[in-house]
Design a protein around this motif. Structure first.
Motif, short mmCIF file in Angstrom:
data_model
loop_
_atom_site.label_atom_id
_atom_site.label_comp_id
_atom_site.label_asym_id
_atom_site.label_seq_id
_atom_site.Cartn_x
_atom_site.Cartn_y
_atom_site.Cartn_z
N GLY A 183 0.83 -1.38 -0.06
CA GLY A 183 0.06 0.06 0.03
C GLY A 183 0.84 1.47 -0.18
N VAL A 184 1.74 1.14 0.88
CA VAL A 184 2.63 2.44 0.99
C VAL A 184 3.70 2.50 -0.35
N VAL A 185 4.04 1.60 -0.92
CA VAL A 185 4.69 1.62 -2.28
C VAL A 185 3.51 2.06 -3.38
N SER A 186 2.57 1.35 -3.43
CA SER A 186 1.48 2.03 -4.60
C SER A 186 1.26 3.53 -4.28
N PHE A 187 0.99 3.71 -2.81
CA PHE A 187 0.87 5.27 -2.90
C PHE A 187 1.96 6.28 -3.50
N ILE A 188 3.21 5.71 -2.84
CA ILE A 188 4.46 6.52 -3.47
C ILE A 188 4.46 6.48 -4.94
N GLU A 189 4.31 5.28 -5.73
CA GLU A 189 4.44 5.00 -6.98
C GLU A 189 3.22 6.23 -7.67
N GLU A 190 2.13 6.12 -7.26
CA GLU A 190 1.26 6.89 -7.72
C GLU A 190 1.29 8.28 -7.62
N ILE A 191 2.07 8.99 -6.79
CA ILE A 191 2.07 10.22 -6.12
C ILE A 191 3.20 10.80 -7.01
N ILE A 192 4.11 10.21 -7.17
CA ILE A 192 5.19 10.88 -8.01
C ILE A 192 5.09 10.68 -9.74
N PRO A 193 5.08 11.85 -10.12
CA PRO A 193 4.67 12.08 -11.76
C PRO A 193 5.77 11.30 -12.41
N GLY A 194 5.03 10.69 -13.56
CA GLY A 194 5.86 9.78 -14.58
C GLY A 194 5.98 8.57 -14.04
N PHE A 195 5.47 7.96 -12.79
CA PHE A 195 5.71 6.36 -12.28
C PHE A 195 4.41 6.00 -12.44
#
Length: 89
Positions: free
Chosen positions: A52-64
């Motif tokens: 869940g944390v990885v998914s959040f970080i991946e979605e919040i960073i533009p381009g990922f």
């Protein structure tokens, strides 16, 4: 809807849908926390929370957004996970 108790095929279908939403949405500020929450509800325990944390970080960073985090987690859980052996005594 209890996402944790779905069959593995339904989880795969949902994973693909959630990854498509993540790739298509331009509202990352809304989708990032939602994807983190959904991931933690789909997979139980520590693995689900970390995913869940990885998914959040991946979605919040533009381009990922192109990384299919939900589908990768499904493969890690159902394809690449080592099965525990039961030893009879």
């Amino acid at each position: 809807m209890n996402l944790e108790n779905l069959s593995k095929h339904k989880k795969l279908a949902l994973s693909i849908v959630f990854d498509a939403i993540g790739m298509l949405t331009i509202f990352d500020i809304i989708w990032a926390p939602a994807s983190g929450y959904l991931m933690s509800k789909m997979y139980k325990g520590t693995r689900g929370k970390v995913a869940g944390v990885v998914s959040f970080i991946e979605e919040i960073i533009p381009g990922f957004d192109i990384i299919p985090t939900f589908t990768i987690m499904w493969f890690l859980t159902y394809v690449f996970q080592k099965e525990e052996k039961v030893v009879d005594v």
